[in-house]
Design a protein around this motif. Structure first.
Motif, short mmCIF file in Angstrom:
data_model
loop_
_atom_site.label_atom_id
_atom_site.label_comp_id
_atom_site.label_asym_id
_atom_site.label_seq_id
_atom_site.Cartn_x
_atom_site.Cartn_y
_atom_site.Cartn_z
N ILE A 81 0.86 -1.18 0.00
CA ILE A 81 0.00 0.00 0.00
C ILE A 81 0.90 1.22 0.00
O ILE A 81 2.04 1.15 0.44
CB ILE A 81 -0.95 -0.03 1.22
N TYR A 125 14.04 -3.58 -1.22
CA TYR A 125 15.40 -3.94 -0.83
C TYR A 125 15.57 -3.98 0.68
O TYR A 125 16.22 -4.87 1.22
CB TYR A 125 16.41 -2.98 -1.46
N LEU A 126 15.00 -3.00 1.40
CA LEU A 126 15.13 -3.02 2.87
C LEU A 126 14.09 -3.93 3.51
O LEU A 126 14.18 -4.24 4.68
CB LEU A 126 15.01 -1.61 3.44
N ARG A 127 13.09 -4.35 2.74
CA ARG A 127 12.03 -5.24 3.22
C ARG A 127 11.28 -4.66 4.42
O ARG A 127 10.91 -5.39 5.34
CB ARG A 127 12.58 -6.62 3.60
N ILE A 128 11.06 -3.35 4.44
CA ILE A 128 10.27 -2.75 5.51
C ILE A 128 8.82 -2.76 5.05
O ILE A 128 8.54 -2.46 3.89
CB ILE A 128 10.75 -1.31 5.77
N MET A 131 3.35 -0.33 4.55
CA MET A 131 2.44 0.45 5.39
C MET A 131 3.20 1.51 6.19
O MET A 131 2.81 2.66 6.26
CB MET A 131 1.75 -0.53 6.34
N ILE A 132 4.31 1.09 6.80
CA ILE A 132 5.02 1.98 7.71
C ILE A 132 6.09 2.77 6.98
O ILE A 132 6.34 3.93 7.28
CB ILE A 132 5.59 1.17 8.90
N PHE A 133 6.70 2.18 5.94
CA PHE A 133 7.77 2.90 5.24
C PHE A 133 7.20 4.10 4.47
O PHE A 133 7.72 5.21 4.55
CB PHE A 133 8.52 1.97 4.29
N GLU A 207 4.69 -14.11 -3.27
CA GLU A 207 5.95 -13.51 -3.69
C GLU A 207 7.05 -14.57 -3.81
O GLU A 207 7.84 -14.55 -4.76
CB GLU A 207 6.36 -12.43 -2.71
N ALA A 208 7.08 -15.50 -2.84
CA ALA A 208 8.14 -16.51 -2.86
C ALA A 208 8.05 -17.34 -4.14
O ALA A 208 9.07 -17.63 -4.78
CB ALA A 208 8.04 -17.40 -1.63
N THR A 217 11.52 -9.96 -8.77
CA THR A 217 10.51 -9.38 -7.88
C THR A 217 10.88 -7.98 -7.42
O THR A 217 10.02 -7.09 -7.39
CB THR A 217 10.28 -10.28 -6.66
N ILE B 272 0.49 3.87 14.74
CA ILE B 272 1.19 2.80 14.01
C ILE B 272 2.69 2.95 14.19
O ILE B 272 3.41 1.99 14.46
CB ILE B 272 0.82 2.83 12.51
N LEU B 282 4.60 -5.70 12.60
CA LEU B 282 3.34 -5.46 11.89
C LEU B 282 2.79 -6.76 11.32
O LEU B 282 1.64 -6.83 10.90
CB LEU B 282 3.54 -4.46 10.76
N LEU B 325 11.25 8.00 9.81
CA LEU B 325 11.68 7.12 8.72
C LEU B 325 12.91 6.32 9.14
O LEU B 325 13.01 5.11 8.88
CB LEU B 325 11.99 7.96 7.47
N VAL B 328 11.88 3.50 11.63
CA VAL B 328 11.25 2.31 11.05
C VAL B 328 12.23 1.57 10.14
O VAL B 328 12.09 0.37 9.92
CB VAL B 328 9.95 2.65 10.28
N ALA B 332 15.38 -2.90 8.89
CA ALA B 332 16.03 -3.42 7.69
C ALA B 332 17.23 -4.30 8.02
O ALA B 332 17.69 -5.05 7.17
CB ALA B 332 16.45 -2.27 6.79
N ARG B 334 17.33 -6.84 9.61
CA ARG B 334 16.89 -8.22 9.44
C ARG B 334 17.39 -8.78 8.11
O ARG B 334 17.80 -9.95 8.03
CB ARG B 334 15.36 -8.24 9.49
N VAL B 335 17.36 -7.92 7.07
CA VAL B 335 17.72 -8.37 5.73
C VAL B 335 19.16 -8.88 5.70
O VAL B 335 19.49 -9.85 5.03
CB VAL B 335 17.54 -7.22 4.72
N LEU B 342 14.67 -16.97 0.58
CA LEU B 342 13.24 -17.30 0.73
C LEU B 342 12.71 -16.89 2.09
O LEU B 342 11.51 -16.68 2.26
CB LEU B 342 13.02 -18.80 0.51
N PHE B 345 10.48 -13.68 2.38
CA PHE B 345 9.08 -13.56 1.93
C PHE B 345 8.11 -14.05 2.99
O PHE B 345 7.46 -15.05 2.80
CB PHE B 345 8.87 -14.35 0.64
#
Lengths: 326, 346
Positions: A81, A125-128, A131-133, A207-208, A217, B272, B282, B325, B328, B332, B334-335, B342, B345
């Motif tokens: 979103i 890329y950062l996988r945040i 919604m929040i990013f 997605e996977a 992706t 939030i 989240l 910003l 939150v 990242a 974590r990545v 995999l 995801f």
């Protein structure tokens, strides 16, 4: 996703799961028009709502929402979103009027594209969570624009071309409506005829699985956010042309209606399912609902209540999810 | 083997939030022109309380894997209801408070029923009910105003001494045994009471554990025979109740009701942010409402710091946005730890 295989003749009368929201929303539009017309016939003795001029004028106003919703749909189809829409619109409008001249519109689009790029990079890329990013990006854009304008409506005016695109007419048809039509054609082609479009649906579904199937992706997510930002920038540029200048908070009224239009049109909020035609109908439904309510001089409180009730009722009819049992 | 280490690692996000808050707040007080004082503490806790409540309200649905976009609207609706009811005799005021809180819980209950029985995604269902609640609030208060009992309003937004002095117990707050605690700001005490008396018992109940379980994996929770529907409705109802407390306090703080739609939206969005900063995922299943309280404290302390450093007001939104910003984006990291693509995801 719909397949291109020819359907047997017997299934013509049956409405497929994908088309049900579109048919229902279209039906509801007829109901809105009928109720509104009865009201005007009763109070003024005229059927204002059904005159082509009035409908074209409403669609012209709806074009700004429609362009935003088109971009929003791409992002929602991914299962994400974009909450940065309000200040992307305002930033596009403000930078376009600040620069002015022939570069105004490219700058407006460019600002939107840039915001979308940041959103896309953060999400892909950062996988945040988007919604929040995007919420954070929205706050940053607001900060940038307040610092840029000093917190007031900027004094700069929209260029003639921006005003023409927003309020001009060709053969009686508003130019804004034509811009919306071009955007719609583009998005429809993108979703139905291109690999990127199919990838968007695939990522929204799983997605996977899309990743394992070799879909790039990250790249697809970034491009969808870029398109969404750019369309918001375009809408902001047109909106500035419509009111001849940019102002603080000009995009605030577009975020929730855009999400509502996409969802009412049958796009699943978690992504992967939905047709662009539905979004188109959803936008028209919201615009006409608003205009009928203002003809009836409904106070803001009543509008909000009706607005919320319509979304819930429409979704109760066709948007119910499945019970999770395993 | 090492129980303490496991517990620390499980609560790393919460502990980080607490440490960050303490750093920010100490920094603020060290740079405050008049240094630390109880008056500043009272003012700060007043400014924090409503957001902390709305953040707690947001936490419960988020733990369940949903999101509640109507918390700001519920707060606003309760604010307008309370602005009509909080006056008259003590009995009438008590009745007004009960009705206000019940209204908040009822809003949450409606959300829960629509999500459970209507099977509409929480984010979109609460988007719609939020509009309805704001409509009702506008109907109750077309323009800002209200009639709130002055004594109550004064007592609830100061320290314990003022409560005693206003309502005449503990020798009007002068009793010897009362002195060690008379400086405690009422909102701070309320915050602790709500956390200890409402949140902790809920989180430890079967229903509370079910909320966590649903957030971790709804299918697994169902197969384990947990009553998912009840947990979902309870989560939204509790969220509505917390938002109701926030709205009630806002009424006492401002002595009026105001159906302010932008304000409702700002509270929802900040809630939030507070939830995420407080270490709740989240995606659901991980986190606690205590963390969200600290998330709200961090957000507000950042604004406190702006105040004393006389940063150009025009630059403030930019600073706040950048900090939000950046906060939150910490997720990242974590990545970098993921070994198998995999795993991303989820």
């Amino acid at each position: 996703m719909t397949t291109s295989a020819p359907e047997p003749a017997t299934s013509r009368l049956k409405i497929s799961e994908d088309n049900k929201p579109i048919v229902m929303s279209a039906g509801f539009i007829v109901v809105i028009l009928a109720v509104g017309t009865m009201y005007t016939l009763y109070t003024q003795g005229t059927a204002t709502l059904l005159s082509p001029e009035y409908l074209l004028q409403q669609l012209q106003v709806g074009a700004f929402l429609g362009i935003v919703a088109a971009g929003m749909m791409l992002v929602i189809l991914l299962g994400h979103i974009d909450l940065s829409i309000p200040w992307t619109i305002a930033a596009g409008a403000m930078m376009a009027t600040t620069v002015g001249g022939p570069m105004a519109i490219p700058v407006g689009l460019g600002v939107g594209l840039l915001v979308g790029l940041v959103n896309g990079l953060g999400v892909a890329y950062l996988r945040i969570p988007s919604m929040i990013f995007t919420l954070g990006v929205n706050a940053v854009m607001r900060g940038l624009m307040v610092a840029h304008t000093g917190g007031f409506a900027p004094q700069t005016a929209a260029t003639d071309l921006m005003q023409y695109l927003a309020v001009g007419k060709i053969l009686g048809i508003p130019v804004a409506l034509l811009v919306w039509a071009v955007v719609s054609m583009g998005v429809m082609l993108l979703l139905q005829r291109t690999a990127v479009g199919k990838s968007i649906y695939a990522i929204g579904n799983k997605e996977a699985a899309a990743y394992l199937a070799g879909v790039p992706t990250k790249w697809v997510i970034v491009s969808a956010f870029c398109l969404c930002g750019m369309l918001a920038g375009l809408s902001g540029t047109l909106l500035a042309g419509y009111s001849t200048k940019a102002y603080q908070g000009m995009g605030d009224a577009y975020l929730l209606p855009a999400i509502a239009a996409v969802v009412i049109g049958g796009t699943h909020i978690l992504g992967g399912r939905g047709r662009y035609l539905g979004t188109l109908i959803g936008v028209i439904l919201i615009v006409l609902l608003n205009s009928v309510l203002s003809i009836m001089q409904m106070p803001e409180s009543g509008r909000q209540i009706i607005y919320g009730t319509v979304i819930i009722v429409m979704l109760l009819v066709y948007g119910r999810g499945r019970k999770v049992t395993s | 083997m090492n129980d303490l280490r496991v517990r620390l690692s499980q609560n790393a996000a919460l502990l980080t939030a607490i440490v960050v808050f303490i750093l920010f707040y100490v920094f603020y007080n060290m740079n405050h022109p008049r240094g630390f004082s109880v008056a500043v503490l009272i003012q700060n806790s007043n400014e924090v309380f409503t957001l902390a409540m709305v953040a707690m309200a947001q936490t419960v649905p988020v733990l369940m894997g949903g999101l509640d976009l109507s918390v700001g609207a519920i707060m606003t609706l309760v604010n307008t209801i309370a602005s009509h009811l909080l006056n008259g005799s003590p009995m009438q005021i008590a009745f007004g408070m009960v009705v206000s809180l019940a209204a908040g819980a009822a809003c949450g209950f409606v959300n829960g029923c629509i999500v459970v029985y209507g099977r509409i995604q929480p984010i979109i269902a609460t988007l719609a009910t939020g509009a309805i609640f704001l409509g009702l609030a506008l109907f109750l208060r077309p323009s800002p105003g209200g009639n709130v009992d002055d004594d109550l309003s004064w007592a609830a937004t100061n320290d314990l001494y003022e409560i005693a002095a206003t309502y005449g117990f503990a020798q009007n707050g002068e009793a010897g045994w009362f002195q060690p605690i008379s400086w405690i700001p009422v909102p701070l005490l309320l915050l602790v009471l709500v956390a200890v008396l409402v949140w902790l018992p809920f989180a430890r109940s079967v229903t509370g554990r079910t909320v966590y379980a649903v957030g971790s994996g709804e299918g697994a929770a169902y197969m384990s025979g947990l009553s998912i529907d009840r947990a979902k409705i309870a989560a939204f109802t509790l969220g509505g109740f917390f938002a109701g407390i926030g709205g009630l306090y806002l009424t006492l703080q401002t002595s009026s009701g105001n159906a302010d739609i932008p304000q409702a939206g700002a509270y929802t969005l900040n809630s939030i942010a507070a939830v995420v900063i407080g270490g709740t995922s989240l995606l659901g299943g991980v986190g606690t409402a205590i963390g969200s309280i600290f998330g709200a404290l961090i957000l507000r302390t950042i604004s406190f710091n702006f105040r004393i450093f006389e940063i150009d007001p025009l630059m403030q939104p930019l600073f706040e946005g950048t900090v939000l910003l950046a906060a939150v984006s910490l997720g990242a990291f974590r990545v970098l730890r993921v070994k198998n693509t995999l795993e991303l995801f989820r």
